[in-house]
Design a protein around this motif. Structure first.
Motif, mmCIF file in Angstrom:
data_model
loop_
_atom_site.group_PDB
_atom_site.id
_atom_site.type_symbol
_atom_site.label_atom_id
_atom_site.label_comp_id
_atom_site.label_asym_id
_atom_site.label_seq_id
_atom_site.Cartn_x
_atom_site.Cartn_y
_atom_site.Cartn_z
ATOM 1 N N GLU A 127 8.690 8.326 1.684
ATOM 2 C CA GLU A 127 8.686 7.103 0.886
ATOM 3 C C GLU A 127 10.078 6.473 0.827
ATOM 4 O OE1 GLU A 127 8.486 10.133 -0.016
ATOM 5 O OE2 GLU A 127 9.143 10.546 -2.062
ATOM 6 N N SER A 187 -4.121 6.366 6.698
ATOM 7 C CA SER A 187 -2.849 5.977 6.088
ATOM 8 C C SER A 187 -2.935 4.680 5.276
ATOM 9 C CB SER A 187 -1.800 5.825 7.209
ATOM 10 O OG SER A 187 -0.626 5.260 6.737
ATOM 11 N N HIS A 191 -2.851 4.386 1.118
ATOM 12 C CA HIS A 191 -1.700 3.779 0.452
ATOM 13 C C HIS A 191 -2.147 2.719 -0.548
ATOM 14 C CE1 HIS A 191 1.212 5.777 3.069
ATOM 15 N NE2 HIS A 191 2.141 5.310 2.266
ATOM 16 N N TYR A 195 -1.371 2.692 -4.479
ATOM 17 C CA TYR A 195 -0.730 1.552 -5.167
ATOM 18 C C TYR A 195 -1.601 1.117 -6.352
ATOM 19 C CZ TYR A 195 2.852 0.553 -1.554
ATOM 20 O OH TYR A 195 3.941 0.609 -0.725
ATOM 21 N N ILE A 226 3.520 8.160 -2.984
ATOM 22 C CA ILE A 226 3.061 7.228 -1.941
ATOM 23 C C ILE A 226 3.309 5.785 -2.372
ATOM 24 C CG2 ILE A 226 1.038 6.431 -0.650
ATOM 25 C CD1 ILE A 226 -0.117 9.284 -0.989
ATOM 26 N N SER A 229 6.544 3.710 -1.679
ATOM 27 C CA SER A 229 6.899 3.328 -0.309
ATOM 28 C C SER A 229 7.365 1.874 -0.248
ATOM 29 C CB SER A 229 5.692 3.515 0.610
ATOM 30 O OG SER A 229 5.296 4.862 0.608
ATOM 31 N N TRP A 234 4.822 -2.248 3.753
ATOM 32 C CA TRP A 234 3.395 -2.123 3.455
ATOM 33 C C TRP A 234 2.709 -3.461 3.281
ATOM 34 C CZ3 TRP A 234 0.517 1.720 4.772
ATOM 35 C CH2 TRP A 234 1.175 2.913 5.095
#
Ligand code: NAP
Length: 304
Positions: A127, A187, A191, A195, A226, A229, A234
Motif C-alpha cells: 500500500e 485485485s 480493492h 475502500y 488495502i 493504497s 486506483w
C-alpha cells in the motif's frame, strides 16, 4: 547482464523495486531513471535508487535497450507520446500497469516501427508508494504477467521474461482481456470493496473513530491496509478497467444479496456451505506459496 541500458520512467514503488532487484542480480549495465517532479528525482538521487537521474522521459530513453513505463495507467499514453520519437531502433518498451487493454490502446499508436512493445504487470505490491517505498525482494516468488499478441517479437519476449525471472519473479504469459478480467476478480473488485468498507466505518457515526481504531479486528484491519493504497493509481485502474470491474461487481452484488437473505431468513446451511467453499480458495492460495499461514498473516516477519 541482460540489457546494456535500462530506462525507468516513474520512480515509485514498482520502478524503485525493479531497480534494486535488477542491481541485486546485475541485470543491467546502467539504470537511468526519471520522474515527473523534481522532488521525487531529488529523493531518488539522495538514496541512490538508480545509476543516473535525468530531467525528462525523452532524455531517459536515449540509447536505452529496455524502457519501463512505471507511471499510473492514466499517464501511460502521454509518456509514450513524449518518448516515441527518441526510442532506439530494436529497443523493447514494457510497462507495469495494472490494466492492460487500455495501456495497449493508448501506448501502441505512439511507438515507431522497429520498437518492440511487450506489456507487463507484476502481481506484487504494497500500500506504499513513492521513491522510498521500493525494495529488492518485492517480486521474489510473485507472478509477473507478460502480454503476448499476434505481433509479439519472440526474442524480445524471451529476453524480458529472463529479466523478470532474474528479478525473482515467476513469469506467466496472458492475453490482454483475460488479464483484465482475472485482475478484476483478484485485485480490482477487492480493492473497491475494501475502500467501501472503510468508507462505511468512517461514515457510521454510531461507532466512534476510537472504537474503530482500537477494536479493529483482523477483517477490518486488512481492509484498512488495502484502502490505504494510492488514490491516483486506483482511480485510474477503475476508470480504465471499467467493463471487467463492473461485471465482477454485478456478480458480487448478487451474491451479497443472497447472503443477506440467508442471514435474514436464518438459513445457516447456506452460510455454512458458502464459507466452506471460500475456505478452500484460501487453502489453494497457501498451497501455491502465494501467502503465509502464519498468524496475523505473518505481519512483522516480512515487509509485504
Ligand atoms: P507510485 O509509487 O505512486 O509511483 C508513480 C510514479 O509515476 C512516480 O514517480 C510519479 O512521479 C510518476 N508519475 C505520476 N503521474 C505521472 C504523470 N502524469 N506523468 C509522468 N509521471 C507520473 O506508483 P507505483 O505503485 O510504482 O505504480 C506504478 C504503476 O505500477 C501503476 O501503473 C500501477 O498500476 C502499477 N502497479 C502498482 C502496484 C502497486 O501495488 N502499487 C502493483 C503492480 C502494478 P512523481 O513522484 O514525481 O509524482
Amino acid at each position: 547482464m541482460i540489457y546494456e541500458r535500462v530506462a525507468l520512467i516513474g520512480l515509485g514503488l514498482i520502478a524503485g523495486s525493479m531497480s534494486l532487484a535488477a542491481r541485486r542480480a546485475e541485470l543491467a549495465g546502467e539504470i537511468v531513471g526519471t520522474a515527473r517532479s523534481a522532488e521525487t528525482r531529488a529523493i531518488a538521487k539522495e538514496i541512490n535508487l538508480v545509476d543516473r537521474i535525468v530531467g525528462t522521459a525523452a532524455e531517459a530513453v536515449k540509447d536505452a535497450d529496455l524502457i519501463v513505463l512505471a507511471v499510473p495507467v492514466g499517464a501511460m499514453g502521454m509518456v509514450a507520446e513524449e518518448i516515441g520519437p527518441h526510442l532506439k531502433r530494436g529497443a523493447t518498451v514494457t510497462d507495469v500497469g495494472s490494466v492492460k487493454r487500455h495501456v495497449i490502446e493508448t501506448v501502441t499508436p505512439h511507438l515507431p516501427d522497429g520498437v518492440h512493445f511487450i506489456p507487463g504487470h507484476p502481481i506484487a505490491g504494497t500500500e506504499h508508494s513513492g521513491p522510498r517505498s521500493g525494495f529488492a525482494e518485492l517480486f521474489d516468488n510473485r507472478w509477473t504477467l507478460l502480454i503476448e499478441g499476434d505481433e509479439t517479437d519472440q526474442d524480445a519476449l524471451a529476453r524480458l521474461r529472463k529479466f523478470w525471472e532474474k528479478m525473482g519473479a515467476n513469469v506467466g504469459i496472458m492475453e490482454k482481456d483475460r488479464h483484465d478480467l482475472v485482475l478484476a476478480v483478484t485485485s480490482h473488485a477487492p480493492h473497491l470493496i475494501a475502500y467501501t468498507m472503510v468508507g462505511v466505518a468512517d461514515d457510521l457515526q454510531r461507532v466512534t473513530d476510537s472504537e474503530v481504531i482500537n477494536y479493529s479486528a483482523a477483517g477490518f484491519r486488512d481492509f484498512t491496509r488495502i484502502a490505504a493504497s494510492d488514490p491516483t493509481m486506483w482511480r485510474d485502474v477503475f476508470l480504465t478497467n471499467r467493463d471487467a470491474t463492473l461485471e465482477i461487481l454485478g456478480r458480487f452484488t448478487e451474491e451479497l444479496f443472497a447472503l443477506q437473505r440467508a442471514i435474514r431468513t436464518g438459513d445457516g446451511e447456506h452460510l455454512h456451505d458458502y464459507f466452506t467453499r471460500t475456505r478452500a480458495v484460501r487453502r489453494g492460495i497457501i498451497e501455491a506459496g502465494q501467502d503465509t499461514e502464519a498468524p496475523n498473516f505473518g505481519r512483522g516477519q516480512k515487509k509485504v
